[in-house]
Design a protein around this motif. Structure first.
Motif, PDB file in Angstrom:
ATOM      1  N   TYR A  85      -0.784  -0.064  11.940  1.00 37.03           N
ATOM      2  CA  TYR A  85      -0.295  -0.987  10.908  1.00 37.03           C
ATOM      3  C   TYR A  85      -0.071  -2.386  11.481  1.00 37.03           C
ATOM      4  N   LYS A 118       0.149   5.423  14.581  1.00 36.38           N
ATOM      5  CA  LYS A 118       0.202   4.888  13.207  1.00 36.38           C
ATOM      6  C   LYS A 118       0.904   3.525  13.185  1.00 36.38           C
ATOM      7  N   LEU A 136       4.597   5.391   2.391  1.00 32.55           N
ATOM      8  CA  LEU A 136       4.875   6.793   2.736  1.00 32.55           C
ATOM      9  C   LEU A 136       5.063   6.977   4.240  1.00 32.55           C
ATOM     10  N   ASP A 137       4.196   6.330   5.031  1.00 29.58           N
ATOM     11  CA  ASP A 137       4.294   6.476   6.490  1.00 29.58           C
ATOM     12  C   ASP A 137       5.622   5.919   7.013  1.00 29.58           C
ATOM     13  N   ASP A 194       0.830  -1.196   0.000  1.00 31.35           N
ATOM     14  CA  ASP A 194       0.000   0.000   0.000  1.00 31.35           C
ATOM     15  C   ASP A 194       0.878   1.265   0.000  1.00 31.35           C
ATOM     16  N   ASN A 195       0.560   2.213  -0.892  1.00 33.13           N
ATOM     17  CA  ASN A 195       1.398   3.418  -1.000  1.00 33.13           C
ATOM     18  C   ASN A 195       1.386   4.262   0.268  1.00 33.13           C
ATOM     19  N   GLN A 196       0.212   4.364   0.916  1.00 30.77           N
ATOM     20  CA  GLN A 196       0.158   5.181   2.136  1.00 30.77           C
ATOM     21  C   GLN A 196       1.042   4.566   3.228  1.00 30.77           C
TER      22      GLN A 196
END
Ligand SMILES: Cc1ncc(C[n+]2csc(CCO)c2C)c(N)n1
Length: 216
Positions: A176, A172, A69-70, A64-66
């Motif tokens: 995940y 965050k 990024l995180d 997943d791109n998000q």
């Protein structure tokens, strides 16, 4: 129950023993000997530069791109914290120039454990392995803040880990870990617990090494 809640239950005894460590008690009341803090800071600066890269590599494995990024952002922040430590603590506490610092055994073990987990184990396990770094520091930071001591020479370090910005990162990372756990197998959830416990033991050992001057 969320995976993260179960995981914390498993490390509760390790966390309790961290709070009782002389390193933490003395950091809290400001009496920690300078040479022990110097050992810790120097090793931590090494730790952060490797940990930042491990986070970026973990991000590179995310579908997943998000999520990618995180984790790139977490990695970037680890290196920013490292350079901020350099800018303030290295001079203030008389630390050696960075290039001359050898990585001592516990720091070496911890960073290479994280890097090999990210490289060779499933991403679920890697997310579990990087989580104690975030979560334990937040809890320890909050614990230390409950009993603030006036003129504590280590106050700036304490404040680094009790900011709202930092808390957001912890949330965050927990999110995940739960997402990964919810979408995987029982066997991998078990491996995730093992990685979470192992990294928590290494957090204990990291402070213990600074207190006992554990070198090669
Ligand atoms: C041994 C060791 N473990 C955890 C941290 C805390 N920490 C370092 S980077 C980061 C998140 C990304 O910015 C966190 C929480 C530390 N400093 N040293």
């Amino acid at each position: 129950m969320k995976w993260t809640n179960q995981a914390w239950e498993k490390i509760q005894p390790i966390y309790d023993s961290i709070l009782q460590m002389p390193f933490i008690q003395e950091l809290q009341n400001g009496t920690l000997a300078l040479d022990k803090f110097q050992f810790y800071m120097q090793q931590d600066s090494k730790y952060l530069e490797h940990y930042g890269r491990a986070l970026a590599a973990l991000g590179a494995k995310a579908k997943d791109n998000q999520m990618a990024l995180d984790f790139f952002e977490f990695g970037k922040n680890a290196l920013i914290v490292e350079s901020a430590l350099h800018a303030s603590y290295f001079e203030e506490f008389g630390l050696q120039p960075h290039a001359e610092i050898p990585m001592e055994p516990v720091c070496h073990h911890y960073v290479h454990y994280l890097k090999s987990t990210v490289a060779y184990d499933p991403i679920e396990v890697a997310v579990a392995a990087i989580l104690p770094c975030f979560w334990i520091y937040q809890e320890v930071g909050n614990y230390i803040l409950q009993k603030e001591t006036a003129n504590n020479p280590y106050q700036k370090w304490i404040d680094t880990y009790s900011s709202e910005e930092f808390a957001e990162g912890v949330r965050k990372a927990q999110y995940y870990a739960d997402l990964m756990a919810d979408n995987t197998t029982e066997a991998l959830r078990k491996q995730m617990f093992e990685a979470f416990v192992k990294a928590s033991q290494l957090e204990f050992q990291f402070w213990n090494a600074a207190y006992t001057n554990r070198i090669w």
